[in-house]
Design a protein around this motif. Structure first.
Motif, PDB file in Angstrom:
ATOM      1  N   LYS A   1       0.808  -1.218   0.000  1.00 25.55           N
ATOM      2  CA  LYS A   1       0.000   0.000   0.000  1.00 25.55           C
ATOM      3  C   LYS A   1       0.839   1.264   0.000  1.00 25.55           C
TER       4      LYS A   1
ATOM      5  N   ARG B   1       1.952   2.379   2.767  1.00 32.64           N
ATOM      6  CA  ARG B   1       1.295   3.016   3.911  1.00 32.64           C
ATOM      7  C   ARG B   1       2.309   3.375   4.983  1.00 32.64           C
TER       8      ARG B   1
ATOM      9  N   SER C   1      -8.051  -1.259   3.589  1.00 37.02           N
ATOM     10  CA  SER C   1      -8.660  -1.150   2.265  1.00 37.02           C
ATOM     11  C   SER C   1      -7.589  -1.396   1.200  1.00 37.02           C
TER      12      SER C   1
ATOM     13  N   ASN D   1      -6.145  -0.370  -1.506  1.00 35.10           N
ATOM     14  CA  ASN D   1      -5.781   0.718  -2.421  1.00 35.10           C
ATOM     15  C   ASN D   1      -4.439   1.269  -1.979  1.00 35.10           C
TER      16      ASN D   1
ATOM     17  N   SER E   1     -10.527   4.323  -2.346  1.00 39.64           N
ATOM     18  CA  SER E   1     -10.773   2.932  -1.962  1.00 39.64           C
ATOM     19  C   SER E   1     -11.364   2.152  -3.134  1.00 39.64           C
TER      20      SER E   1
ATOM     21  N   HIS F   1      -7.090  12.171   1.757  1.00 39.04           N
ATOM     22  CA  HIS F   1      -7.263  10.719   1.737  1.00 39.04           C
ATOM     23  C   HIS F   1      -8.255  10.460   0.626  1.00 39.04           C
TER      24      HIS F   1
HETATM   25 MG    MG Z   1      -8.320   2.964   3.713  1.00 41.03          MG
END
Ligand code: MG
Ligand code: TXA
Length: 311
Positions: free
Chosen positions: A48, A50, A136, A138, A144, A225
């Motif tokens: 991700k 992230r 999620s 993405n 998403s 986001h």
């Molecule tokens: Mg998310």
């Protein structure tokens, strides 16, 4: 790969070998890995892109499995009894012997946990026989995914397997609750969750729009986001030159969230519409006003973050 026995068997193999698999839930597609395997969880963050401070939601089959991971009080048990399986995530104190990699909680003393209702995620949980961490599916900060194609467009070959079971029925991520506080608005509203607290419909204190910046209680609720790659203008009554208009109700657009003004339909279409707008040849996106009642609160929360300038 289409949902079915073969896809679940293949997914179990990938997850057992420490990989991650995209799988639909009733809200959005998730990117699932073995929550007890730190390397596998690291693989989710990696795929991700992230930031590692942003913790993940753990998915389990039922309340009994959830109680092995988190400490429930009576209020949490009551919410679980009323809304699980379903689009509700509870943030609760994590048990010391939860058996969950610390990367899942990003070092917090609490854990986000939910019991999903979707047949594909449930079949995967049953076949793996262990809790699955799944954010999620993405790229971090992106829109998403409500369809398998969205996952592929966003994450590409960073995900070895996508279980395709069509569009997700809900379309908006689960409501996140800690105590009597809504950390992320979602399909279940304050009125659904806390009906006997004598507040008017959609009262601001529990379900009003969350601050876009400042003290972030759900760490993932960053101001920017769900963001498309181009500017987003909200509350638009018509398209300006160069804009792709996402309509709602009486305001028609290049696309519409719901021509009849149905908020449930709008929620289910939201991320799909943002993906189409992002892919359109126009340089900017405009979105018609959506009433901030019921699930419209969550729709407006996601739209505000999609429109927030990225810094
Ligand atoms: Mg998310
Ligand atoms: O519907 C959903 O919830 C989907 C499906 C796949 O289950 N999942 C999802 O996960 O939306 P994700 O990772 O995109 O969002 C999880 C949110 C993040 O905002 C994260 O910061 C928050 O949950 N979160 C996770 N653990 C938390 C904790 N201990 N305390 C507060 N917020 C937490």
């Amino acid at each position: 790969m289409p949902y079915g026995e073969a896809a679940i068997a293949e997914a179990v193999r990938v997850i057992a070998s420490g990989g991650c698999v995209a799988v639909p839930t009733e809200t959005v597609y998730g990117l699932a890995a073995d929550a007890s395997d730190a390397r596998a969880v690291a693989g989710i963050y990696e795929a991700k892109g992230r930031p590692s401070f942003n913790p993940l939601i753990v998915h389990v089959l039922d309340l009994a499995a959830a109680e092995k991971i988190a400490r429930f009080d009576d209020a949490a048990r009551d919410l679980a009894a009323r809304f699980w399986p379903g689009p509700l995530t509870l943030v609760l104190p994590v048990r010391a012997d939860a058996g969950v990699a610390s990367l899942v909680t990003a070092g917090l003393s609490t854990i986000a946990i939910r019991v999903p209702a979707h047949r594909a995620m449930r079949a995967l949980l049953a076949a793996c026989g262990k809790p699955l961490a799944a954010p999620s599916a993405n790229a971090s900060g992106g829109i998403s995914a409500t369809r398998a194609q969205h996952v592929v467009a966003s994450l590409g070959d960073r995900v070895p397997l996508v279980i395709d079971d069509g569009a997700t029925p809900g379309g908006i991520e689960s409501t996140i609750v800690r105590g009597d506080e809504i950390l992320r608005p979602g399909p279940l509203t304050a009125d659904d969750l806390f009906p006997c607290e004598g507040r008017g419909p959609d009262s601001e204190s529990k379900s009003g729009p969350l601050p876009l910046q400042g003290n972030i209680t759900a760490p993932g609720q960053l101001a920017s986001h769900y963001a498309p790659s181009k500017p987003v203008r909200l509350n638009a009554t018509e398209a300006q030159p160069g804009e792709w208009l996402i309509g709602f109700g009486a305001i028609p657009g290049n696309d519409t969230l719901s021509a009849s003004g149905d908020l449930i339909e709008a929620a289910a279409n939201l991320f799909d519409a943002l993906h189409r707008a992002d892919a359109a040849p126009m340089r900017a996106i405009a979105v018609a006003p959506v009433p901030a009642t019921g699930i419209g609160i969550a729709i407006n929360d996601r739209l505000a973050r999609a429109a927030f300038p990225r810094g």
